[in-house]
Motif scaffolding. Structure first.
Motif, PDB file in Angstrom:
ATOM      1  N   GLY A 152       5.652   7.858   3.253  1.00 14.35           N
ATOM      2  CA  GLY A 152       4.947   8.205   3.310  1.00 14.35           C
ATOM      3  C   GLY A 152       4.873   8.548   1.053  1.00 14.35           C
ATOM      4  O   GLY A 152       5.944   8.214   0.524  1.00 14.35           O
ATOM      5  N   PRO A 153       3.599   8.056   0.035  1.00 16.89           N
ATOM      6  CA  PRO A 153       3.932   8.535  -1.048  1.00 16.89           C
ATOM      7  C   PRO A 153       4.321   9.925  -1.769  1.00 16.89           C
ATOM      8  O   PRO A 153       3.589  10.666  -1.110  1.00 16.89           O
ATOM      9  N   TRP A 154       4.732   9.932  -3.265  1.00 20.65           N
ATOM     10  CA  TRP A 154       5.387  11.134  -3.866  1.00 20.65           C
ATOM     11  C   TRP A 154       3.861  11.770  -3.814  1.00 20.65           C
ATOM     12  O   TRP A 154       3.969  12.981  -3.337  1.00 20.65           O
ATOM     13  N   THR A 155       2.845  11.657  -3.816  1.00 14.93           N
ATOM     14  CA  THR A 155       1.850  12.205  -3.512  1.00 14.93           C
ATOM     15  C   THR A 155       0.635  11.089  -3.876  1.00 14.93           C
ATOM     16  O   THR A 155       0.832  10.364  -3.267  1.00 14.93           O
ATOM     17  N   GLU A 156      -0.574  11.997  -2.902  1.00 11.99           N
ATOM     18  CA  GLU A 156      -1.354  11.639  -2.266  1.00 11.99           C
ATOM     19  C   GLU A 156      -2.826  11.619  -3.551  1.00 11.99           C
ATOM     20  O   GLU A 156      -2.950  12.658  -3.972  1.00 11.99           O
ATOM     21  N   GLY A 157      -3.774  10.710  -3.749  1.00 18.44           N
ATOM     22  CA  GLY A 157      -4.871  10.328  -4.106  1.00 18.44           C
ATOM     23  C   GLY A 157      -5.322   9.999  -3.475  1.00 18.44           C
ATOM     24  O   GLY A 157      -5.238   8.337  -2.998  1.00 18.44           O
ATOM     25  N   LYS A 158      -6.114   9.382  -4.230  1.00 18.49           N
ATOM     26  CA  LYS A 158      -7.502   9.050  -4.437  1.00 18.49           C
ATOM     27  C   LYS A 158      -6.907   7.008  -4.966  1.00 18.49           C
ATOM     28  O   LYS A 158      -8.002   6.167  -4.549  1.00 18.49           O
ATOM     29  N   GLU A 159      -5.986   6.974  -5.875  1.00 10.09           N
ATOM     30  CA  GLU A 159      -5.487   5.933  -6.877  1.00 10.09           C
ATOM     31  C   GLU A 159      -4.249   5.828  -6.296  1.00 10.09           C
ATOM     32  O   GLU A 159      -3.804   7.118  -6.243  1.00 10.09           O
ATOM     33  N   HIS A 160      -3.661   4.364  -6.722  1.00  8.72           N
ATOM     34  CA  HIS A 160      -1.703   4.433  -6.477  1.00  8.72           C
ATOM     35  C   HIS A 160      -2.031   3.032  -7.803  1.00  8.72           C
ATOM     36  O   HIS A 160      -2.675   2.626  -7.944  1.00  8.72           O
ATOM     37  N   VAL A 161      -0.772   3.192  -7.820  1.00  9.97           N
ATOM     38  CA  VAL A 161       0.141   2.014  -8.237  1.00  9.97           C
ATOM     39  C   VAL A 161      -0.329   0.950  -7.267  1.00  9.97           C
ATOM     40  O   VAL A 161       0.666   0.507  -6.756  1.00  9.97           O
ATOM     41  N   GLY A 162      -1.260  -0.003  -7.456  1.00  9.75           N
ATOM     42  CA  GLY A 162      -0.863  -1.159  -6.832  1.00  9.75           C
ATOM     43  C   GLY A 162       0.327  -2.416  -7.181  1.00  9.75           C
ATOM     44  O   GLY A 162       0.174  -3.538  -6.173  1.00  9.75           O
TER      45      GLY A 162
ATOM     46  N   GLN B 230       1.144  -0.828   0.371  1.00  6.48           N
ATOM     47  CA  GLN B 230      -0.079   0.176  -0.247  1.00  6.48           C
ATOM     48  C   GLN B 230       0.801   1.087  -0.326  1.00  6.48           C
ATOM     49  O   GLN B 230       2.492   1.369   0.554  1.00  6.48           O
ATOM     50  N   PRO B 231       0.506   2.465  -0.537  1.00  5.06           N
ATOM     51  CA  PRO B 231       1.178   3.564  -0.382  1.00  5.06           C
ATOM     52  C   PRO B 231       1.897   4.118   0.876  1.00  5.06           C
ATOM     53  O   PRO B 231       2.846   4.757   0.775  1.00  5.06           O
ATOM     54  N   GLU B 232       1.432   3.796   1.689  1.00  5.48           N
ATOM     55  CA  GLU B 232       1.590   4.336   3.476  1.00  5.48           C
ATOM     56  C   GLU B 232       3.335   2.917   2.881  1.00  5.48           C
ATOM     57  O   GLU B 232       3.875   3.948   4.495  1.00  5.48           O
ATOM     58  N   ALA B 233       3.396   2.367   2.730  1.00  3.17           N
ATOM     59  CA  ALA B 233       4.744   1.874   2.951  1.00  3.17           C
ATOM     60  C   ALA B 233       5.676   2.439   2.196  1.00  3.17           C
ATOM     61  O   ALA B 233       6.967   1.756   2.234  1.00  3.17           O
ATOM     62  N   SER B 234       5.439   3.227   1.652  1.00  3.72           N
ATOM     63  CA  SER B 234       6.451   4.036   0.609  1.00  3.72           C
ATOM     64  C   SER B 234       7.512   4.718   1.449  1.00  3.72           C
ATOM     65  O   SER B 234       7.008   5.335   2.456  1.00  3.72           O
ATOM     66  N   THR B 235       8.637   4.944   1.061  1.00  3.20           N
ATOM     67  CA  THR B 235       9.983   6.319   1.092  1.00  3.20           C
ATOM     68  C   THR B 235      10.030   6.671  -0.201  1.00  3.20           C
ATOM     69  O   THR B 235      10.475   6.700  -0.967  1.00  3.20           O
ATOM     70  N   VAL B 236      10.357   8.547   0.617  1.00  2.00           N
ATOM     71  CA  VAL B 236      10.883   9.082  -1.338  1.00  2.00           C
ATOM     72  C   VAL B 236      11.949   9.425  -0.764  1.00  2.00           C
ATOM     73  O   VAL B 236      11.834  10.350   1.205  1.00  2.00           O
TER      74      VAL B 236
END
Length: 115
Positions: free
Chosen positions: A68-78, A49-55
Motif C-alpha cells: 500500500g501507499p506511504w500515505t492514504e489520501g484523496k489524491e496521489h501522484v499518477g 494506482q497507489p494500492e500497487a505500492s510497497t513501502v
C-alpha cells in the motif's frame, strides 16, 4: 539548464473510460513530441494506482516491507515527467500545458543541483 520533475496529481478512484482518456493521451503525446523537438524531454511515465505500492522502512532495527501507499489520501501522484529547461519559469510553462490537457494539478519540483 536545470532538471525539474512534474508530478501529475490524480484523484483516487476509477480511471476514466477510454472515450475520455484516449483524446487526453493523444494530446499528451503531442506535448511530448513538442518537448522532444525542443530537447527538453528527459523522461515521463504514468504510475500504477497507489494500492500497487510497497513501502520499505526500518522498524526496531529490522527492514519491513508493507503493501500500500506511504500515505492514504484523496489524491496521489499518477505520473511523472522529467524535463530539462533553463529555469522555473520555463518549467511552469510546461506544467501549464499538462494542466490544460489533463485538467489536473501539476506539482513542479526542481532536482537539487545543476545538470
Amino acid at each position: 539548464m536545470k532538471l525539474y520533475v512534474l508530478n501529475i496529481i490524480q484523484p483516487v478512484g476509477e480511471i476514466p473510460p477510454p472515450e475520455v482518456l484516449e483524446p487526453v493521451m493523444a494530446e499528451l503525446a503531442e506535448v511530448r513530441r513538442d518537448l522532444e523537438r525542443q530537447e527538453c524531454w528527459v523522461f515521463g511515465r504514468g504510475l500504477e494506482q497507489p494500492e500497487a505500492s510497497t513501502v520499505v522502512c526500518m522498524r526496531e532495527g529490522e527492514i519491513i516491507a508493507t503493501d500500500g501507499p506511504w500515505t492514504e489520501g484523496k489524491e496521489h501522484v499518477g505520473g511523472i515527467t522529467v524535463i530539462k529547461v533553463v529555469d522555473l519559469e520555463a518549467a511552469l510553462k510546461v506544467a501549464a500545458r499538462f494542466t490544460q490537457v489533463t485538467g489536473l494539478p501539476i506539482e513542479v519540483r526542481p532536482f537539487l543541483g545543476e545538470v
